[in-house]
Scaffold this active site. Structure first.
Site, mmCIF file in Angstrom:
data_model
loop_
_atom_site.group_PDB
_atom_site.id
_atom_site.type_symbol
_atom_site.label_atom_id
_atom_site.label_comp_id
_atom_site.label_asym_id
_atom_site.label_seq_id
_atom_site.Cartn_x
_atom_site.Cartn_y
_atom_site.Cartn_z
ATOM 1 N N HIS A 190 8.865 -54.413 -9.051
ATOM 2 C CA HIS A 190 8.434 -53.470 -8.009
ATOM 3 C C HIS A 190 9.131 -53.777 -6.678
ATOM 4 O O HIS A 190 8.625 -54.519 -5.853
ATOM 5 C CB HIS A 190 6.920 -53.577 -7.854
ATOM 6 N N HIS A 231 0.376 -52.942 -8.004
ATOM 7 C CA HIS A 231 -0.322 -53.601 -6.876
ATOM 8 C C HIS A 231 -1.837 -53.361 -6.777
ATOM 9 O O HIS A 231 -2.320 -52.815 -5.797
ATOM 10 C CB HIS A 231 0.335 -53.241 -5.540
ATOM 11 N N ASP A 266 6.378 -55.636 -4.397
ATOM 12 C CA ASP A 266 6.302 -54.400 -3.600
ATOM 13 C C ASP A 266 7.109 -54.581 -2.300
ATOM 14 O O ASP A 266 6.711 -54.095 -1.235
ATOM 15 C CB ASP A 266 4.835 -54.029 -3.295
ATOM 16 N N HIS A 311 11.417 -52.192 6.238
ATOM 17 C CA HIS A 311 11.391 -51.105 7.218
ATOM 18 C C HIS A 311 12.238 -51.490 8.414
ATOM 19 O O HIS A 311 12.205 -52.639 8.853
ATOM 20 C CB HIS A 311 9.955 -50.838 7.695
HETATM 21 ZN ZN ZN Z 1 2.880 -48.436 -4.170
#
Ligand code: ZN
Length: 437
Positions: free
Chosen positions: A60, A231, A304, A308
């Site tokens: 992920h 998640h 995850d 950014h």
């Molecule tokens: Zn997600």
């Protein structure tokens, strides 16, 4: 290809550990055992005091390419991944545009082939991740895609999810769900509860996640489909997955390091570095996720990893985008959660390599043309995707010393125990002495 020998480590197999060396020749493990002879010119890596295990697999990861390359791209994400001990990454499809067709999937796979790691792609379930029309999953599956998700959001419409599960079944692929009912989660920016009330922030209730987990377990029962829960963050979610598994349903789940190391109180400073979807939960939820890691309910730790650009994370808490970095500190955070110095190396590699490789179908038994095998045994003949992890090394996370393009880690300044010393991906040493080669 230069031969490599990893000397004097603790070799962590699928079921047993043993002390010795691992010799790597022509991209494969060629011998395992104590005091091995190595051909002249073999590159030697001292692994004494370290665990030698299968390369880590992150199922992920948001690599942001195409569309948001200022935050990350396939190459920079692979660099950060290698530093974190990963030899395989699964790129999530919530790019701009979304990875919902063969041309874009092929593009990202090709970008991945230029890195030192194996980069697999998760395709979108629905066109544009809008939840309205199914994406051409069969065509993407023919390219080797084995995981499909609209991650970033969940598939909201139960009839669409039912159709997707039914459609995916004969393709031998697995769907993966971001569990949040958007109607309930609404505009919330942190966990709903007394802390969000006190801070005056709108909350995202645990129930937004749990309703979708509940719904999808029933849809798996109805369709006979295969589903991976991304998640998971609450005690009830983990309990529901454990119960569904006992019934024999084909469901798997992952948890992310931030959900088992941080709780909602981290949001008290209004620092958007701690904003993530699903949100950081309560201390009790953190405890439940840690129990799930240890008792086998959780199949995989997945980061995850969500880079950014700095200007976005400088916005106010309720306006900033959700998500945080994960690749470079996942192994140490997992090691700590498993008990640090008392952690069981078999469980560590089950959660960070063998489990995620099974979910993402990256093992030798489900090998695709484009990938080498991950998460396997450490025996002669296996593809050499390995990591050397030093369980006694202490280090401090420094956001400006990370290797991706973004710096939005919530762990800046945190001292961690356990560090990746070397990463061997596709038979090549890509990290040595804790630095990229
Ligand atoms: Zn997600």
């Amino acid at each position: 290809m230069t031969a490599i020998i990893l000397r004097n480590g603790l070799v962590v197999g699928s079921h047993t550990v043993s002390s010795g060396d691992v010799l790597i020749e022509d991209g494969r493990v060629s011998a395992v055992g104590p005091a091995l002879d190595a051909p002249l010119g073999t590159h030697e890596v001292d692994a004494s005091g370290c665990w030698i295990g299968p390369g880590l697999v992150d199922l992920h990861v948001h690599l942001r390419e195409p569309g948001r390359e200022a935050a990350e791209n396939v190459e920079s994400g692979a660099r950060a991944g290698a530093m974190g001990g990963f030899t395989a990454l699964v790129a999530m499809p919530n790019t701009e545009p979304a990875l919902d067709n063969v041309a874009l999937v092929a593009y990202v796979l090709e970008r991945g082939e230029r890195t030192g790691l194996d980069v697999a792609v998760a395709g979108a379930i629905t066109q544009g991740r809008r939840g309205e029309l199914l994406a051409p999953m069969a065509e993407m599956a023919a390219l080797g895609v084995r995981l499909f998700t609209d991650d970033g959001v969940g598939v909201q419409d139960p009839s669409m999810m039912r159709r997707a599960l039914t459609y995916a079944r004969p393709l031998g692929v697995r769907l993966a769900q971001h569990c949040e009912d958007e109607a309930l989660a609404g505009a919330g920016s942190m966990n709903e509860g007394s802390t969000s009330s006190r801070l005056g922030l709108i909350g995202r209730p645990a129930l937004a996640e749990e309703l979708m987990v509940m719904r999808d377990i029933e849809l798996v029962r109805l369709t006979g489909g295969s589903l991976h829960f991304l998640h998971l963050s609450t005690r009830r979610s983990i309990a529901m997955v454990a119960a569904a598994r006992r019934e024999g349903l084909d469901v798997t789940c992952e948890v992310a390091p931030h959900h088992f190391t941080l709780d909602e109180r981290a949001c008290e400073g209004f620092d958007p570095l701690f904003k993530v979807h699903p949100p950081l939960r309560t201390r009790d939820d953190v405890a439940a996720l840690r129990e799930g890691l240890l008792d086998g309910t959780v199949d995989a730790v997945a980061t995850d990893h969500a880079p950014h650009a700095p200007e976005l994370k400088d916005l106010a808490f309720d306006e900033a985008p959700a998500g945080m970095l994960g690749l470079e500190h996942s192994a140490a955070l997992t090691f700590e959660a498993l008990g640090g110095a008392n952690a069981d190396p078999l469980v560590f590699f089950a959660l960070l390599s063998r489990g995620p490789a099974r979910v993402a179908q990256l093992r030798a038994s489900d090998l695709r043309v484009r990938h080498s095998a991950h998460g396997g045994a450490i025996v002669a003949g296996e593809d050499a995707n390995l990591v050397v992890f030093d369980p006694s090394a202490r280090w401090t996370v420094r956001r400006d010393e990370l290797h991706g393009r973004s710096t939005n880690t919530p762990y800046d300044g945190r001292e961690l125990l356990g560090r990746v010393r070397a990463t061997i991906a596709r038979g090549r040493l890509v990290v040595e002495d804790g630095a990229l080669t």
